[in-house]
Design a protein around this motif. Sequence first.
Motif, mmCIF file in Angstrom:
data_model
loop_
_atom_site.group_PDB
_atom_site.id
_atom_site.type_symbol
_atom_site.label_atom_id
_atom_site.label_comp_id
_atom_site.label_asym_id
_atom_site.label_seq_id
_atom_site.Cartn_x
_atom_site.Cartn_y
_atom_site.Cartn_z
ATOM 1 N N LEU A 163 -72.898 -15.997 3.405
ATOM 2 C CA LEU A 163 -72.894 -15.124 4.592
ATOM 3 C C LEU A 163 -74.321 -14.809 5.159
ATOM 4 N N PRO A 164 -74.688 -14.960 6.391
ATOM 5 C CA PRO A 164 -76.003 -14.557 6.836
ATOM 6 C C PRO A 164 -76.243 -13.147 6.522
ATOM 7 N N VAL A 165 -77.611 -13.150 6.284
ATOM 8 C CA VAL A 165 -78.216 -11.651 6.261
ATOM 9 C C VAL A 165 -78.323 -11.107 7.598
ATOM 10 N N THR A 166 -77.681 -9.922 7.606
ATOM 11 C CA THR A 166 -77.823 -9.083 8.983
ATOM 12 C C THR A 166 -78.676 -7.617 8.667
ATOM 13 N N ALA A 167 -79.024 -7.200 9.764
ATOM 14 C CA ALA A 167 -79.648 -5.814 9.696
ATOM 15 C C ALA A 167 -78.978 -4.660 10.309
ATOM 16 N N LEU A 168 -77.970 -4.309 9.717
ATOM 17 C CA LEU A 168 -77.145 -2.956 10.350
ATOM 18 C C LEU A 168 -78.032 -1.663 9.701
ATOM 19 N N TRP A 204 -84.280 -22.020 -5.941
ATOM 20 C CA TRP A 204 -85.140 -22.241 -4.785
ATOM 21 C C TRP A 204 -84.378 -21.920 -3.426
ATOM 22 N N GLN A 205 -84.924 -21.045 -2.819
ATOM 23 C CA GLN A 205 -84.302 -20.420 -1.413
ATOM 24 C C GLN A 205 -85.545 -20.118 -0.687
ATOM 25 N N ASP A 206 -85.426 -20.272 0.604
ATOM 26 C CA ASP A 206 -86.164 -19.815 1.725
ATOM 27 C C ASP A 206 -86.154 -18.311 1.923
ATOM 28 N N ALA A 207 -86.954 -17.615 3.001
ATOM 29 C CA ALA A 207 -86.771 -16.291 3.123
ATOM 30 C C ALA A 207 -85.594 -15.935 3.783
ATOM 31 N N SER A 208 -84.799 -16.689 4.517
ATOM 32 C CA SER A 208 -83.462 -16.258 4.916
ATOM 33 C C SER A 208 -82.341 -16.654 4.246
ATOM 34 N N GLY A 209 -82.422 -17.332 2.910
ATOM 35 C CA GLY A 209 -81.621 -17.807 2.128
ATOM 36 C C GLY A 209 -80.975 -19.021 2.151
ATOM 37 N N GLY A 210 -81.757 -19.979 2.947
ATOM 38 C CA GLY A 210 -81.394 -21.333 2.850
ATOM 39 C C GLY A 210 -81.821 -22.029 1.595
ATOM 40 N N LEU A 211 -81.078 -22.982 1.161
ATOM 41 C CA LEU A 211 -81.532 -23.594 -0.232
ATOM 42 C C LEU A 211 -82.299 -24.795 -0.002
ATOM 43 N N GLN A 212 -83.128 -25.019 -1.062
ATOM 44 C CA GLN A 212 -84.305 -25.864 -1.207
ATOM 45 C C GLN A 212 -84.168 -26.702 -2.190
ATOM 46 N N GLY A 213 -84.981 -27.899 -2.307
ATOM 47 C CA GLY A 213 -85.094 -28.592 -3.457
ATOM 48 C C GLY A 213 -85.684 -27.939 -4.614
ATOM 49 N N PRO A 214 -85.743 -28.464 -5.718
ATOM 50 C CA PRO A 214 -86.504 -27.771 -6.824
ATOM 51 C C PRO A 214 -88.054 -27.956 -6.770
ATOM 52 N N THR A 252 -90.317 -9.356 -6.922
ATOM 53 C CA THR A 252 -91.769 -9.726 -7.212
ATOM 54 C C THR A 252 -91.481 -11.187 -7.906
ATOM 55 N N HIS A 253 -90.429 -11.184 -8.695
ATOM 56 C CA HIS A 253 -89.910 -12.606 -9.446
ATOM 57 C C HIS A 253 -88.801 -13.109 -8.933
ATOM 58 N N PRO A 254 -88.439 -13.670 -7.485
ATOM 59 C CA PRO A 254 -87.185 -13.964 -7.106
ATOM 60 C C PRO A 254 -86.657 -15.379 -7.975
ATOM 61 N N GLN A 255 -87.607 -16.461 -8.131
ATOM 62 C CA GLN A 255 -87.144 -17.556 -8.344
ATOM 63 C C GLN A 255 -86.712 -17.145 -9.973
ATOM 64 N N THR A 256 -87.617 -16.582 -10.843
ATOM 65 C CA THR A 256 -87.225 -16.610 -12.194
ATOM 66 C C THR A 256 -85.757 -15.656 -12.490
ATOM 67 N N MET A 257 -85.762 -14.506 -11.810
ATOM 68 C CA MET A 257 -84.571 -13.822 -11.872
ATOM 69 C C MET A 257 -83.354 -14.640 -11.395
#
Length: 317
Positions: free
Chosen positions: A162-167, A264-274, A113-118
């Motif tokens: 490491l990329p996120v997989t769905a095992l 700051w990350q997107d849904a797939s874990g890619g880095l984004q700017g502040p 629920t609070h990914p950026q803050t955590m």
Amino acid sequence: MTDAAATSSRAPVLPRRNPLGILLRGALIGIVETVPGVSGGTVALVTGIYDDLIGAGHHAAAAARVLLTGPDRLAGARKELVAVPWRLVIPLLIGMVAAVLTVAGPIGRLVETHPQTMRALFFGLVAGSVLVPVRLSGGAWRRAELLRFGAGALGGLLLSSLPVTALEPSPWIVAPAAAIAVCALVLPGVSGSFLLLSFGLYQPTLQAVDERDLGYIAWFGLWALVGLVVMVRLMRHLLVRHHRGTMVVLAGVMIGALRSLWPWQDASGGLQGPGAQWLSLLAVAVIGVLAVQLLVLLEARRAPDQAAADGTDDAHR
């Protein structure tokens, strides 16, 4: 019995610690182990019990090995178990288990629920912790140490990218994942929860703990124990033979692994700017850094006081 044999069969002399303090250390390790990107080994390093835990794990693993393979199975295992600092291990395990069983579900929901803050908070906590292995390495790094630091940073960056997989959480997928993920208990900077997240097993594992799925928990725990024994033996060797170099590499791993905690990350874990809330998140990260430095300061102040108390006790004996 010779003096050497008598000494080897006694429990090691460790600094006296308040059992409540050890319990709280265990709770902190248990809590951070549920958070992707944070390592329980980092908490152990910051709170001054890392080397003691590695030694305890070494003797416990040796006891199991002697019990299974001999010679003198019972006597040999007893000798190794006596060397385990149980007054450290027992309250630590109680704190860890209690924290995992009570906060695993809520922490997982808070991260959702609070990914950026955590992430900002734990980014600050881990960044503030890097100074600990740097100090323990003795400082004054030469070219060889700088190269080791760079290699550790690269390794931490690769692991945290490491990329996120769905095992599918089948028993034969859970087994190696548990053995690998438990390395975070031993290796500061590497997050077991993040590795589980990369394998696609983070949510199933938290859900199993939250719902008391004893079958899943027992199977996961068995293979986690296997991985723990292997990593403890490796780290024991490195700390005894190459302590300075090991601390340098660990500092690098912790720096590289900060990639997984970038707020700051997107849904797939890619880095984004502040983003727009960069100032408030920076403040949260600074709070994390200050919290760790406070723990380090308290530990540093406790060490000389304990040494003085031990010296007084020795003089009275």
